[in-house]
Design an enzyme around this catalytic site. Structure first.
Site, PDB file in Angstrom:
ATOM      1  CB  CYS A 283     -13.443 -30.834  20.593  1.00 36.34           C
ATOM      2  SG  CYS A 283     -13.561 -30.457  18.832  1.00 36.34           S
ATOM      3  CG  HIS A 367     -10.109 -26.922  21.317  1.00 38.35           C
ATOM      4  ND1 HIS A 367      -9.391 -28.099  21.388  1.00 38.35           N
ATOM      5  CD2 HIS A 367     -10.996 -27.088  20.306  1.00 38.35           C
ATOM      6  CE1 HIS A 367      -9.814 -28.927  20.447  1.00 38.35           C
ATOM      7  NE2 HIS A 367     -10.785 -28.332  19.780  1.00 38.35           N
ATOM      8  CD  GLU A 369      -7.253 -27.473  24.118  1.00 35.81           C
ATOM      9  OE1 GLU A 369      -7.261 -27.548  22.865  1.00 35.81           O
ATOM     10  OE2 GLU A 369      -8.297 -27.565  24.803  1.00 35.81           O
TER      11      GLU A 369
END
Length: 400
Positions: A283, A367, A369
């Site tokens: 990001c 993202h 995760e």
């Protein structure tokens, strides 16, 4: 016989969303009372509202949830993403369509309204979120003021002035507001159903994570793969980082304009790239890595916020559904020779990943995760760890 007007249609509004163009949207207030000026965006995720609201990347923003029923699963202390809950880093406001109901989930430890109050998040419900989303899509993410007054008394003209006067996110360094105050060790490992989180017992490598507004689940996935993780503030110098003798360096997500944060972060990244230490960015970290390599970043019309974005990984040819949260993007046309575009959004063709050819350096805009969202891109953490293992002469982990 005529239909009775619903009670909520004749109630005095206790919350307002006032846009910079003078648009006033009325609703029912919940969460904290007061006002906050920020950029209003929309998020299309169906789940994970608590993770979304505690993502430090949402600092300086008001989140409009396109999913109508928010709050049904309540709130708990496990589903937060900012490192320092007491500081309450994350979104400053939230907009919902339906009223928040009592929680109906076995993990719920409290009501969303009370949780919002404790965190100081100003929220409102009873909004036509579809119309607001259409407005943002047409005119772009808007500067706005969200206000909650239980007595329903507002100085609307003053709120309009505040919204119009705010300069917006361009040129704003918010990473300095949400970063860690000091270096620390992260030892928590990923959540396991019916067990919760565990503590790392041993590590086989050392990763230094530069905290521009890092999410907890990023750090958990690194520890889960055997990394000892040292989290350092965003302003930490390259010499300090290298003195920690890291096997890998992670550039975290975060809020604000990458050009503004990059004024002090990019020189550090450039110095770190003079070594052969593997580097991975997500990001904001991705954007600043691109800038450090000679690329440019641009403000997006509406940004990408949600958990249903299709991204293609050119290195594998596969399409993944990913989580996204960004209002700035890397200009792929600005990438210099030697920097390869590895991922691209299938929604609008915007850049979602880069790699430095011949070097153990890469980053992604989305993202991987999740938290919330699909786990299609978890393999990227293994890709990073494998770069470290290769340098240490250890066998690679299977990415999938």
């Amino acid at each position: 016989m005529t239909a009775k007007t619903p009670a909520w249609e004749i109630e005095k509004p206790t919350a307002l969303l006032v846009l910079a163009d003078g648009t006033v949207i009325e609703g029912r207030g919940l969460g904290a009372a007061g006002t906050a000026v920020a950029e209003v965006c929309f998020n299309t995720a169906l789940t994970g509202y608590q993770e979304i609201l505690t993502d430090p990347s949402y600092a300086g923003q008001i989140v409009t949830f396109t999913f109508p029923h928010i709050g049904n699963v309540g709130a708990n202390d496990e589903d937060i993403e900012d490192l320092t809950p007491a500081a309450r880093f994350g979104a400053v406001g939230a907009v919902f369509k339906a009223n928040v109901t009592d929680p109906s989930n076995y993990r719920a430890a409290g009501h969303l309204d009370q949780w919002l109050k404790r965190r100081g998040v100003i929220a409102m419900s009873g909004i036509d979120t579809r119309a607001l989303t259409a407005l943002i899509r047409e005119k772009g993410a808007a500067n706005a003021v969200i206000a909650h007054a239980p007595d329903g008394k507002f100085d609307v003209e003053d709120l309009k002035r505040q919204a119009k006067a705010w300069s917006g996110l361009v040129g704003l360094d918010l990473a300095k507001e949400v970063t860690s105050g000091q270096s620390s060790q992260w030892t928590e490992t990923p959540w396991v159903w019916n067990e919760g989180y565990s503590t790392q017992e041993q590590a086989s490598m050392h990763v230094v994570a530069i905290d521009y507004g890092v999410k907890r689940n990023i750090l958990r996935l690194l520890t889960g793969l055997g990394a000892k993780v040292t989290v350092v503030p965003a302003s930490t110098g390259a010499d300090q980082i290298l003195a920690m003798q890291p096997d890998g360096i992670f550039l975290s997500n975060g809020p604000g304009d990458p050009a503004a944060t990059g004024e002090y972060a990019e020189p550090v990244i450039k110095d770190l790239l003079k070594t052969d230490i593997p580097v991975f960015g997500i990001c904001l970290g991705h954007q600043m890595l691109a800038r450090a390599l000679g690329g440019k970043t641009v403000k997006m019309h509406q940004g990408h916020h949600g958990a249903n974005h299709p991204v293609k990984d050119h290195t594998t040819g596969k399409v993944e559904i990913v989580s996204m949260n960004h209002g700035f993007a890397v200009d792929s046309k600005s990438l210099p020779e030697g920097v390869e575009e590895t991922h691209v959004s299938l929604f609008d063709g915007s850049n979602c990943g880069i790699a430095l050819k011949g070097r153990p350096v890469f980053s992604v805009q989305h993202h991987p995760e999740a938290s919330p969202g699909p786990q299609d891109s978890h393999y990227l953490f293994k890709r990073f760890v494998n770069l470290i293992r290769e340098k240490k002469g250890e066998p690679a982990l299977a990415e999938r």
